[in-house]
Design a protein around this motif. Structure first.
Motif, mmCIF file in Angstrom:
data_model
loop_
_atom_site.group_PDB
_atom_site.id
_atom_site.type_symbol
_atom_site.label_atom_id
_atom_site.label_comp_id
_atom_site.label_asym_id
_atom_site.label_seq_id
_atom_site.Cartn_x
_atom_site.Cartn_y
_atom_site.Cartn_z
ATOM 1 N N ASP A 73 31.317 93.970 71.600
ATOM 2 C CA ASP A 73 31.447 92.863 70.651
ATOM 3 C C ASP A 73 32.829 92.221 70.788
ATOM 4 O OD1 ASP A 73 32.000 91.463 68.073
ATOM 5 O OD2 ASP A 73 30.015 92.266 67.575
ATOM 6 N N PRO A 74 32.915 90.881 70.809
ATOM 7 C CA PRO A 74 34.229 90.225 70.946
ATOM 8 C C PRO A 74 35.176 90.510 69.777
ATOM 9 C CG PRO A 74 32.435 88.600 70.962
ATOM 10 C CD PRO A 74 31.816 89.935 70.822
ATOM 11 N N ARG A 75 34.637 90.852 68.608
ATOM 12 C CA ARG A 75 35.504 91.186 67.472
ATOM 13 C C ARG A 75 36.279 92.468 67.721
ATOM 14 N NH1 ARG A 75 30.972 90.714 63.001
ATOM 15 N NH2 ARG A 75 29.933 91.803 64.698
ATOM 16 N N LEU A 122 37.804 93.186 70.440
ATOM 17 C CA LEU A 122 39.039 92.772 71.111
ATOM 18 C C LEU A 122 40.086 92.308 70.107
ATOM 19 C CD1 LEU A 122 37.613 90.793 74.161
ATOM 20 C CD2 LEU A 122 38.683 93.041 74.180
ATOM 21 N N MET A 123 39.638 91.567 69.090
ATOM 22 C CA MET A 123 40.581 91.100 68.066
ATOM 23 C C MET A 123 41.192 92.276 67.317
ATOM 24 S SD MET A 123 38.574 87.689 66.614
ATOM 25 C CE MET A 123 38.526 88.434 65.040
ATOM 26 N N ILE A 124 40.379 93.259 66.992
ATOM 27 C CA ILE A 124 40.879 94.426 66.262
ATOM 28 C C ILE A 124 41.834 95.234 67.144
ATOM 29 C CG2 ILE A 124 40.212 96.590 65.147
ATOM 30 C CD1 ILE A 124 37.571 95.137 64.364
ATOM 31 N N LEU A 125 41.496 95.381 68.424
ATOM 32 C CA LEU A 125 42.384 96.100 69.345
ATOM 33 C C LEU A 125 43.721 95.384 69.493
ATOM 34 C CD1 LEU A 125 39.930 97.263 72.144
ATOM 35 C CD2 LEU A 125 41.309 98.729 70.656
ATOM 36 N N ARG A 126 43.689 94.058 69.606
ATOM 37 C CA ARG A 126 44.942 93.298 69.711
ATOM 38 C C ARG A 126 45.792 93.486 68.457
ATOM 39 N NH1 ARG A 126 41.778 88.667 71.053
ATOM 40 N NH2 ARG A 126 41.184 88.911 73.214
ATOM 41 N N ASP A 127 45.139 93.442 67.305
ATOM 42 C CA ASP A 127 45.857 93.623 66.043
ATOM 43 C C ASP A 127 46.495 95.012 65.977
ATOM 44 O OD1 ASP A 127 46.617 92.703 63.415
ATOM 45 O OD2 ASP A 127 45.149 94.148 62.637
ATOM 46 N N LYS A 163 39.556 96.465 79.526
ATOM 47 C CA LYS A 163 38.575 95.411 79.283
ATOM 48 C C LYS A 163 38.947 94.119 80.003
ATOM 49 C CE LYS A 163 36.505 96.791 74.977
ATOM 50 N NZ LYS A 163 35.557 96.149 74.121
ATOM 51 N N GLY A 164 40.037 94.126 80.747
ATOM 52 C CA GLY A 164 40.422 92.968 81.541
ATOM 53 C C GLY A 164 41.460 92.065 80.916
ATOM 54 N N GLU A 165 42.021 92.453 79.795
ATOM 55 C CA GLU A 165 43.063 91.659 79.148
ATOM 56 C C GLU A 165 44.390 91.879 79.877
ATOM 57 O OE1 GLU A 165 42.933 89.751 76.054
ATOM 58 O OE2 GLU A 165 40.790 89.849 76.436
#
Length: 104
Positions: free
Chosen positions: A38-40, A42-47, A68-70
Motif C-alpha cells: 500500500d502506498p500509505r 511509504l508515507m508512514i515509513l518516511r514519517d 522499496k526503491g526510495e
C-alpha cells in the motif's frame, strides 16, 4: 504485533508509529510495513524515519524504504550521543590503563 484482518489498516499503523512506549513495537511495525504494498505504508515509513527519536527505528525505516526503491539520505545519530559515547569510551580506556599500572 500483527495488524488485524488481511487488509492494510493505515490508521492503526499510524497509531503504532506514534506510540512511544516501546521501540520494539515500532521496529516490528517497520518490518510489517516493508512487506506492505500500500502506498500509505511509504508515507508512514518516511514519517518514522524522519521523526522517531530511536536511531535503530529510524535506521530500520530507512532500510525498508531503500529496499522499496526510495532514494533517501541515511539517518544520522545525533552529535550529542556521539560526543558522550566518545567521552565515556575515553574514560573507560583511561581507567583500564591506570588499573594496569596499579601495583596489586
Amino acid at each position: 504485533m500483527p495488524m488485524p484482518g488481511s487488509a492494510f489498516d493505515a490508521e492503526l499503523a499510524q497509531r503504532l508509529a506514534q506510540d512511544k512506549t516501546d521501540f520494539r513495537k515500532r521496529l516490528a511495525l517497520v518490518a510489517q510495513l516493508c512487506a506492505e504494498s500500500d502506498p500509505r505504508s511509504l508515507m508512514i515509513l518516511r514519517d518514522v524515519m524522519q521523526r522517531d527519536f530511536v536511531f535503530d527505528v529510524r535506521w530500520a525505516a530507512w532500510e525498508s524504504l531503500t529496499a522499496k526503491g526510495e532514494s533517501l539520505t541515511e539517518p544520522r545519530r545525533k552529535a550529542s550521543h556521539l560526543i558522550s559515547r566518545v567521552w565515556w569510551q575515553g574514560l573507560a580506556d583511561k581507567l583500564t590503563s591506570w588499573s594496569l599500572l596499579w601495583p596489586f
